[in-house]
Design a protein around this motif. Structure first.
Motif, short mmCIF file in Angstrom:
data_model
loop_
_atom_site.label_atom_id
_atom_site.label_comp_id
_atom_site.label_asym_id
_atom_site.label_seq_id
_atom_site.Cartn_x
_atom_site.Cartn_y
_atom_site.Cartn_z
N GLU A 485 -14.01 -37.83 -17.10
CA GLU A 485 -14.34 -36.74 -16.17
C GLU A 485 -15.65 -36.99 -15.46
OE1 GLU A 485 -11.89 -33.56 -18.96
OE2 GLU A 485 -14.09 -33.58 -18.97
N ALA A 486 -16.64 -37.50 -16.19
CA ALA A 486 -17.92 -37.81 -15.56
C ALA A 486 -17.76 -38.92 -14.53
CB ALA A 486 -18.95 -38.21 -16.62
N THR A 487 -16.93 -39.90 -14.86
CA THR A 487 -16.66 -40.99 -13.91
C THR A 487 -15.98 -40.45 -12.66
OG1 THR A 487 -16.46 -42.63 -15.67
CG2 THR A 487 -15.42 -43.16 -13.57
N ALA A 488 -14.98 -39.60 -12.83
CA ALA A 488 -14.27 -39.04 -11.68
C ALA A 488 -15.20 -38.19 -10.82
CB ALA A 488 -13.08 -38.20 -12.16
N ALA A 489 -16.05 -37.37 -11.47
CA ALA A 489 -16.95 -36.50 -10.71
C ALA A 489 -17.96 -37.31 -9.90
CB ALA A 489 -17.67 -35.55 -11.66
N GLY A 490 -18.34 -38.46 -10.42
CA GLY A 490 -19.32 -39.28 -9.70
C GLY A 490 -18.73 -40.23 -8.70
N SER A 491 -17.41 -40.21 -8.55
CA SER A 491 -16.76 -41.19 -7.67
C SER A 491 -16.88 -40.86 -6.19
CB SER A 491 -15.27 -41.31 -8.04
OG SER A 491 -14.58 -40.10 -7.75
N HIS A 492 -17.12 -39.59 -5.85
CA HIS A 492 -17.20 -39.19 -4.43
C HIS A 492 -18.06 -37.94 -4.32
CE1 HIS A 492 -16.03 -38.14 -0.33
NE2 HIS A 492 -15.45 -39.34 -0.24
N ALA A 549 -10.87 -42.87 -4.27
CA ALA A 549 -12.16 -43.09 -4.93
C ALA A 549 -12.06 -42.75 -6.41
CB ALA A 549 -13.24 -42.24 -4.25
N VAL A 550 -11.36 -41.67 -6.74
CA VAL A 550 -11.19 -41.28 -8.14
C VAL A 550 -10.42 -42.36 -8.89
CG1 VAL A 550 -10.08 -39.65 -9.70
CG2 VAL A 550 -11.35 -38.81 -7.71
#
Length: 598
Positions: A485-492, A549-550
């Motif tokens: 979730e942290a990775t997805a939130a920081g993707s864009h 991006a996600v």
């Protein structure tokens, strides 16, 4: 207890009623509770003598409507009326049931929790204050239950009724209250807590935090914005102050969520030494508190900053400490802990004063369920220790499928045993049997609680990695949803920080990885070729661009393919009233195709 209580000849209290009455007899004029209506200005206060008198008056009135052992739901707006009513229930020998304040059906997201609590405990009484009681009572008409509780406005009870109070016949094994769980993994369940359970946990908390000061009688106050109908808010803001003997400064949760700087200003203005919050509270400060708002804040007196989460992010500790260091906050003040309603609140925590324990573990080994320190060249996960164990509590780490004890270098489900553990879930025998009555080889004759959390013990510290129900296992490798979730939130930039949910669903003979991501209201999504963004308008981005991006970030960071990425408007994801993401509800809504994409 405070230093004077600890050194006198009087035995330790056996009930919360004894505790409150003792405090009131020793310091009747002490204003122990203060309420800040807007988070800054004092609007109400309650001395110990007033609390005792109000509790006796309320108890005398309630005893006319229900016998000892009956349930009383407390649904109060933020304020000190709850405190008096809660102790009024205990003084009457009733079982208090804290519940959220609710205004209207359909528009108040706390209503489902309120309804679940009432349906579960089938109360004999429903308590609120006069200004809200008619609204709360009206909610019962929308409920299918045929059992209608008697409604009582406790703030309209005169203190003259106190003369009619008779002390109830209660003891440490008497049920004090039902603490309903937050509902992150399913419907809220009412944990049955006795006076003995609660008093033991209060002593455990004091023991784990006893290094904070050598003079508990002059302990600086606690500041709390936490809802008092949740375990952390009830214990830290209401019961622990009376147990230890420090004053409590309370404020509405909305005074914090709408203006997080209010919390820090109250800590500064009141010279508070203790304040608690789940991880999202500290994260909200990082996102929404400006340097300008901190200009006159002094946090040097904040000695214990309790953070309870599973897990606590090491990055949050780093960032919060760095942001507030110029204003006197010390990293050593952080007090990571682990607790659940089934154990009153705290299972592990501390010690006070040393820096939080942050250790590097081999990420590849953890993905295989193994615990191994990371070498400098290894891919590592930084995990925060959630504290030490009190000698009265026992922890076992077992295989969640077989119940067999794990080796010291293996992760497994955390099981706990000790006097703080509640006795059951109210009116739920099957769930009680599976959760509260686990047996562990090597601990014959001892009853264990299944916490539902994965973790391990290392160097005297408890580390929690993930909820058992949330763990994502792909091709034998374990992945924690929080990391993805942290990775997805920081993707864009268009994705809201802290507003992603990742889970798997079965699709035939394989699992599909689903990512739900809320879009920041500063952005507008467009399909196909996005038009130029007009001056002053929200930034426009292509939906395909955000989804890609996600997917790329999740694959690059975790080696996982995101099968479905749903982009949602802000506020779509369900959170508990304590700020925890309700992953079970997210999965259920996804399967029911309830979510509307932007």
């Amino acid at each position: 207890m405070s230093e004077d209580a600890l050194t006198d000849s009087r035995p330790e209290p056996t009930t919360l009623v004894e505790l409150c009455r003792y405090r009131a007899s020793r310091e009747p004029d002490r204003r122990m509770f203060v309420f800040l209506e807007n988070g800054l200005d004092e609007s109400d206060s309650l001395s110990l003598a007033q609390l005792d008198a109000r509790a006796r008056a309320i108890a005398a009135r309630l005893s006319r409507h229900a016998p000892p052992g009956a349930r009383a739901v407390l649904s109060f707006p933020p304020g000190l009326d709850f405190v008096s009513a809660f102790f009024g229930c205990l003084y009457a020998g009733l079982i208090a049931v804290p519940a959220p304040p609710v205004l209207r059906v359909g528009v108040d997201d706390r209503y489902p929790r309120f309804r679940a609590i009432v349906d579960s405990c089938r109360p004999d009484l429903l308590l609120s204050n006069g200004s809200r009681l008619s609204r709360v009572e009206a909610l019962l008409k929308d409920m299918s239950t045929s059992h209608r509780p008697t409604c009582v406005a406790t703030d309209e009870i005169g203190e003259a009724d106190a003369d009619g109070w008779n002390a109830p016949r209660i003891g440490p094994d008497t049920v004090a209250y039902l603490q309903y769980t937050s509902g992150t993994t399913g419907p809220p369940r009412g944990v049955v807590l006795t006076h003995g359970n609660v008093l033991h946990n209060l002593s455990l908390i004091l023991a784990n935090g006893s290094r904070a000061t050598d003079d508990l009688a002059r302990q600086p106050p606690v500041v709390s914005w936490l809802p008092v109908f949740h375990d952390m808010g009830l214990i830290s803001g209401v019961l622990q102050p009376i147990y230890v003997g420090y004053d409590a400064v309370l404020m509405p949760p909305t005074a914090f969520t709408q203006q997080p700087a209010n919390w820090l200003r109250a800590i500064s203005d009141r010279g508070a030494g203790i304040s608690s919050a789940p991880g999202f509270g500290y994260e909200l400060c990082l996102r929404r508190v400006s340097e300008q708002q901190l200009r006159y804040v002094d946090l040097s007196g904040w000695r214990i900053a309790v953070v309870g989460d599973e897990p606590v992010r090491a990055e949050m500790i780093d960032q919060f400490s760095a942001m507030l260091a110029p204003f006197g906050f010390r990293r050593e003040a952080f007090f990571p802990s682990y607790g659940i309603a089934e154990s009153t609140v705290m299972l592990s925590g501390g010690p006070v004063e040393p820096e939080p324990v942050v250790r590097r573990f081999d990420a590849v080994a953890l993905a295989k369920g193994k615990v191994q320190p990371a070498a400098p060249q290894d891919e590592a996960r930084r995990l925060v220790g959630l504290g030490q164990l009190h000698p009265s509590m026992t922890i076992a780490v077992v295989d969640p499928a077989t119940g067999e004890p794990c080796a010291p270098d293996e992760t497994g489900e955390i099981l706990a045993s000790g006097p703080s553990i509640g006795t059951a879930y109210w009116n739920a025998p099957e769930e009680t049997a599976s959760t509260f009555n686990a047996a562990v080889r090597g601990h014959e004759g001892r009853r264990f609680l299944r916490t539902g959390s994965l973790g391990f013990l290392d160097g005297g510290q408890l580390f929690v990695t993930c909820r058992v129900a949330d763990l994502i296992v792909v091709e034998g490798m374990q992945h924690y949803p929080y990391d993805i979730e942290a990775t997805a939130a920081g993707s864009h930039a268009a994705i809201r920080d802290g507003c992603c949910c990742v889970f798997t669903v079965e699709d035939g003979d394989r699992l599909r990885l689903v990512v739900l991501a809320e879009i920041n209201s500063r952005f507008r999504l467009a399909a196909g070729n996005a038009p130029d963004t007009p001056s002053g308008a929200r930034a426009t981005v292509k939906a395909d661009e955000v989804e890609e991006a996600v997917r790329e970030a999740v694959f690059a960071g975790h080696g996982l393919r995101a099968d479905d990425v749903l982009l949602l408007k802000a506020g779509s994801l369900p959170f508990t009233t304590s700020g925890k993401l309700q992953r079970a509800q997210c999965r259920s809504r996804y399967r029911a195709r309830v979510f509307e994409t932007v």
